[in-house]
Every structure is written in C-alpha cells, then in structure tokens.
Design an enzyme around this catalytic site. Structure first.
Site, mmCIF file in Angstrom:
data_model
loop_
_atom_site.group_PDB
_atom_site.id
_atom_site.type_symbol
_atom_site.label_atom_id
_atom_site.label_comp_id
_atom_site.label_asym_id
_atom_site.label_seq_id
_atom_site.Cartn_x
_atom_site.Cartn_y
_atom_site.Cartn_z
ATOM 1 N N ASP A 69 -2.023 4.254 -1.309
ATOM 2 C CA ASP A 69 -2.963 3.658 -2.247
ATOM 3 C C ASP A 69 -4.375 4.172 -1.968
ATOM 4 O O ASP A 69 -4.804 4.253 -0.814
ATOM 5 C CB ASP A 69 -2.928 2.128 -2.097
ATOM 6 C CG ASP A 69 -3.805 1.425 -3.100
ATOM 7 O OD1 ASP A 69 -3.545 1.555 -4.309
ATOM 8 O OD2 ASP A 69 -4.752 0.736 -2.670
ATOM 9 N N GLU A 73 -1.951 8.508 -4.368
ATOM 10 C CA GLU A 73 -2.753 8.211 -5.543
ATOM 11 C C GLU A 73 -4.121 8.845 -5.293
ATOM 12 O O GLU A 73 -4.921 8.323 -4.524
ATOM 13 C CB GLU A 73 -2.898 6.702 -5.730
ATOM 14 C CG GLU A 73 -3.799 6.324 -6.886
ATOM 15 C CD GLU A 73 -4.291 4.885 -6.828
ATOM 16 O OE1 GLU A 73 -4.606 4.327 -7.883
ATOM 17 O OE2 GLU A 73 -4.368 4.321 -5.716
#
Length: 532
Positions: free
Chosen positions: A197, A239
């Site tokens: 993330d 990401e």
C-alpha cells in the site's frame, strides 16, 4: 513466475460473505465460496487488510500487524481458508500497510506518552509546525494538514493520510527491521506475497521540515531479497501511481518489486473509452518501460479506491468526468471517480463486456474487483470511497444472500433499489443464465488463461484503418495471438496489418475468419480474440 500469467481476484473479507450472522463478512464466508473463485478462473486472491483496526479507514488503520481482526475470524479460520485455496492451486496475497499505523497502535501510544520510549523514533516528529504542513495531502478536502499536533507528545507528527494514521519513520533501521519481521511472519503462514500500500510514501524519507531528496530504493531491494529467501515464489505488488519516468526504478532491473499496478494504462484506457478512440491507450502502451525479465504489470479496470485520473491533463480528465461521472457527487478529491464499472458504462452490457475483454488483453496479469463480474453498482449515499465497497450480491434472498443478520447490523447497506438492485443483479441468477455477464466474463477469463502469450510474450501494436479500433499482437515461443476491440458504438470493417496472411481463428469458437490483411467485421463495442 506464476504471477506473469495470473488472474487476481480482489476482495474485502468483511463485505464478501457473512457466515456467522453478525452482519460482517468473515474468513469462513470466503471459504464457503472458494469453489466460486475457482470456477471463475482466479489463480490468486488479494485480500484487503484483515488485522485488528478501529476501522476508521476501512481497515487501513492497523493496531496489530501480527493478529487477525476477531470480527473476521481466527487464525484457525485463516489456516482453513489457506488449505482450501492451496488444494485448488489458488494463491493468496494481502495488503501490506506499513507506511502508517493507526493512532491507536501501541507503538504510537507509547511514542506519545514518553519522549524516551523506544517507539518515539518509529514516527516522524517536529516541535514546530513545518512550512510544508499544507502540502502533499493524499485526501484533499478531507485532510486539514499533513502535520498534526499531539498534546501528550507536545509535538507535531507527520501523516500523508488521515490524522489518525501517523506515518512510520522508514529512515529508522528498527522500523525497517520490523517491516521485514511482519513480512516473514505472514510468509511462514503460507501467503504468496503482498500488495504494498502507498509504495511511493513507503520509500520516501521525511524530515521535520521537508521531504528529503531521493528515495529508499535500497529498502525495496532488501524487501525483495528477504521475500525471495523466505519463499521463492512470493511476490511484491506495489501501488505506485507515479510519473512514467519513475516506474522503471520500482522494478530496478529485477532487483526490486515483482509487479506494479499499471495506473498509466488504466487512466489512458478510460480516456480511450470516453472518447471512443484507441489513441490514448496506444500511446500509453508505447510509453511503458520494460518491466525487466522477472517483472510484470498488473492491469485492472476498477479497484477498491476511486478511479484516479490524476495523471491526465485537465482537459483529458474533464472528458472522462463528462462521460462517466457527470454529477459532482460521483467525483472525489478533484481527481477521481467513486463509481463502479457497470454504472459508469450506463449498464450497457456490450460496453461492460468489451471493457473487461480490453483489460484482459493488456500486457501483464489481470486484477478483477469482486462484484464487477456480475455488474454491481455503487451507493453514492455512502461516504467517499465506501460507495464502491458495498457487500457482494450473492442472490435475490434477503440482504442479497450476504448475511442473515438484521439490516441495521450489516457492515454496509445492500444496494436494494434502481438498476443495480440485488434482486436483479446477483450471482445465483447469473450462474443460471448462460448469456449472463458473469458467464461471459468467466468465458473471457478462461480465454485469457488460454493465451499465455499475453503474460509472457512480446507486444506489438497493429495499425488499423479505424481510430476507434484497438488491435494488438503477442508473440511467445512459436505462438501468436491477435486481439481486436471496437471502442465505438458502430460496426467497423477492419483491415489488420499483421505482416502475413495466415488465417485468423477465433479462440473461443475456432471459427475461421478471412486471412489477416483482409477486412474483418467487428460489431459495436465488439471484440475478437484470434490465434494466427
């Protein structure tokens, strides 16, 4: 390199299926639907965070990295799910959220309580409010600052995200050691990797006043080596929605990350769909750096966040807004769309299927968000990103078959009105209908899995005589696949310049078309998957 040719199915445990009747999905609920995942064609599932959390940001505010949220089950339930997936050859990855913690995490509480705490330097502090406090906010309009005063600590702490999510100090070697310890813990429990993330912020060193120059790419190499040493087939999927000239640095000639989400292609794809012109997507594919021999792109349509259009120009972004989010309530953060795919396509089956087919034909592996395979809608009455995070619609029974709990106990409301009412859009009805969206998406997934050229091969763009037509060719070993999409709502007769006149055979039906180089008919929002 299983990830080179994978189909990843993204789901959130708490909204997938509630097996114990408390209104919240759980691991046992996922276990009950492993057969569904296998039939669909998933080779890997990606879970959103499932560790203990105050749940102020849908689980991305974690208070214990080494535990499971008791609402979702136990380690025994997790192990049972892992066993069932393993029996079917399906891997599991999940979100590694280590850019920040919850402000309720024991580390942060200790850091605030005592300046001499060993956890004080786990976070980033400043005695004075930095000049950059009003810059770099991830959630503009929902964040007041990136630095917040803490009375107990008598200092400001740094947070890229919400104020209840203080950033970890990645410059601290003890923090980096802790991150590796977390990775090792879950790898020993059988997971096949992690979706990292907010990867750009994870490697950014932030001082008291301004972000330091450069990034800690060496830490990505350390993570890669650690993961590979503990489990040879485990992956790191990042990401990283960054500028195109930064993308290659995340692969690092194969020494850093295994995979990146392809935000560049994703935003260009929606611009192409909005304009019914393949040009933007063709240009984006030309600009992609080589992911290195062991690297791979992860292609997607919609994820669990907003559809981020931040890399488009203002005019391009406005074109996508006009086509797919004409009302202000459909937009978020000034840069994104908080809608699911089916309503964005006006529930037009032809366009929805074509969009899935187009995504499945892009170079790399593919990621599908739960519910998109049946055409679920969004609930714009919910706050922010929660609009696209409603419970899975399994049947036309009460609560869409998601949970037997009372309606007011559900983790989020079921979509129960309009064109995407669960009584009209659900798995059970579509399984029974051979021409349903679910069955056609499943068919497309299996076609994609029969074409490993897309995962392993070399891409070339095919020139056509229609701007609305996207045509690509993949070569791998002695095999060759050609995929053609018509982005417009009109029939096109296309001449494919593939350089030879071999016959085109439809992969789905083995129907023979005229030789390559002659005109081939592609219907409105149509697509063809050929083998030469």
């Amino acid at each position: 390199m299983w990830y080179k040719n994978a189909l990843i199915y993204s789901l959130d445990v708490e909204t997938f299926f509630d097996a114990n009747g408390d209104g919240v999905g759980d691991f046992t609920g996922v276990l009950k639907h492993v057969d569904y995942l296998e039939t669909l064609g998933a080779t890997c599932i990606w879970l959103q965070p499932f560790q203990p959390t105050p749940n102020r940001d849908d689980g991305y505010d974690i208070v214990d990295y080494y535990a499971i949220d008791p609402r979702l089950g136990s380690f025994g339930d997790f192990a049972e799910l892992m066993q069932s997936l393993d029996e079917r050859g399906i891997r599991l990855i999940f979100d590694l959220v280590v850019n920040h913690t919850s402000d309720q995490h024991p580390w942060f509480r200790s850091a605030c309580a005592d300046a001499r705490s060993p956890y004080r330097d786990y976070y980033v502090w400043s005695e004075n409010r930095p000049a950059t406090a009003d810059q770099g906010m991830v959630f503009p309009g929902q964040q007041a600052s990136t630095w917040t005063w803490n009375d107990e600590a008598q200092a400001y702490y740094f947070h890229r995200f919400y104020s209840h999510q203080p950033d970890l100090n990645i410059a601290n070697p003890r923090v980096r050691e802790e991150i590796l310890r977390i990775i090792g813990f879950w790898l020993r429990l059988g997971v096949a990797g992690f979706r990292i993330d907010a990867a750009p912020f994870l490697i950014e060193l932030t001082g008291a006043e301004t972000p330091q120059a450069g990034a800690m790419y060496a830490f990505l190499e350390e993570m890669r080596a650690f993961v590979s040493w503990h489990r040879g087939d485990a992956i790191l999927l990042a990401e990283a929605n960054v500028e195109k000239d930064q993308l290659a640095s995340y692969f690092g000639e194969g020494s850093r990350l295994h995979m990146l989400f392809n935000f560049l292609a994703n935003q260009a794809l929606f611009l192409a769909l909005a304009r019914e012109d393949a040009g933007p997507l063709r240009d984006a594919l030309r600009q992609l750096p080589d992911p290195a021999p062991h690297g791979q792109w992860a292609q997607f349509l919609r994820g669990h966040d907003e559809l981020d259009l931040g890399r488009l120009t203002p005019d391009q972004r406005e074109a996508v807004f006009h086509a797919f989010a004409p009302d202000e309530e459909m937009r978020i953060f000034g840069r994104g769309i908080r809608r699911r795919l089916a309503p964005m396509m006006d529930n037009d089956r032809r366009r929805i299927e074509m969009a899935h087919s187009l995504m499945l034909s892009l170079p790399g592996c593919q990621v599908i968000r739960y519910g998109d395979e049946i055409g679920m809608g969004e609930d714009l009455a919910l706050v922010g990103r929660e609009a696209v995070r409603t419970p899975m619609q399994w049947s036309n029974d009460r609560n869409a078959g998601f949970s037997p709990a009372a309606e007011d106990r559900l983790i989020r409301p079921i979509i129960g009105s309009g064109a995407f009412d669960y009584r009209d859009v659900n798995v059970r009805d579509q399984v029974r209908d051979p021409d349903s969206l679910l069955n056609n998406v499943q068919r497309l997934i299996h076609i994609r899995r029969s074409a490993p050229e897309i995962g392993f091969g070399t891409l070339s763009l095919i020139e056509t005589d229609h701007p609305c037509v996207m045509a690509v060719r993949y070569r791998w070993q002695d095999r060759s696949v050609v995929v053609v999409h018509n982005l417009a709502g009109r029939t096109c007769h296309v001449r494919l310049a593939v350089g030879d006149r071999r016959a085109l055979h439809d992969i789905a039906s083995d129907h023979a078309y005229p030789p390559a180089g002659e005109r081939t008919e592609i219907g409105p929002y149509g697509y063809r998957w050929f083998r030469l």
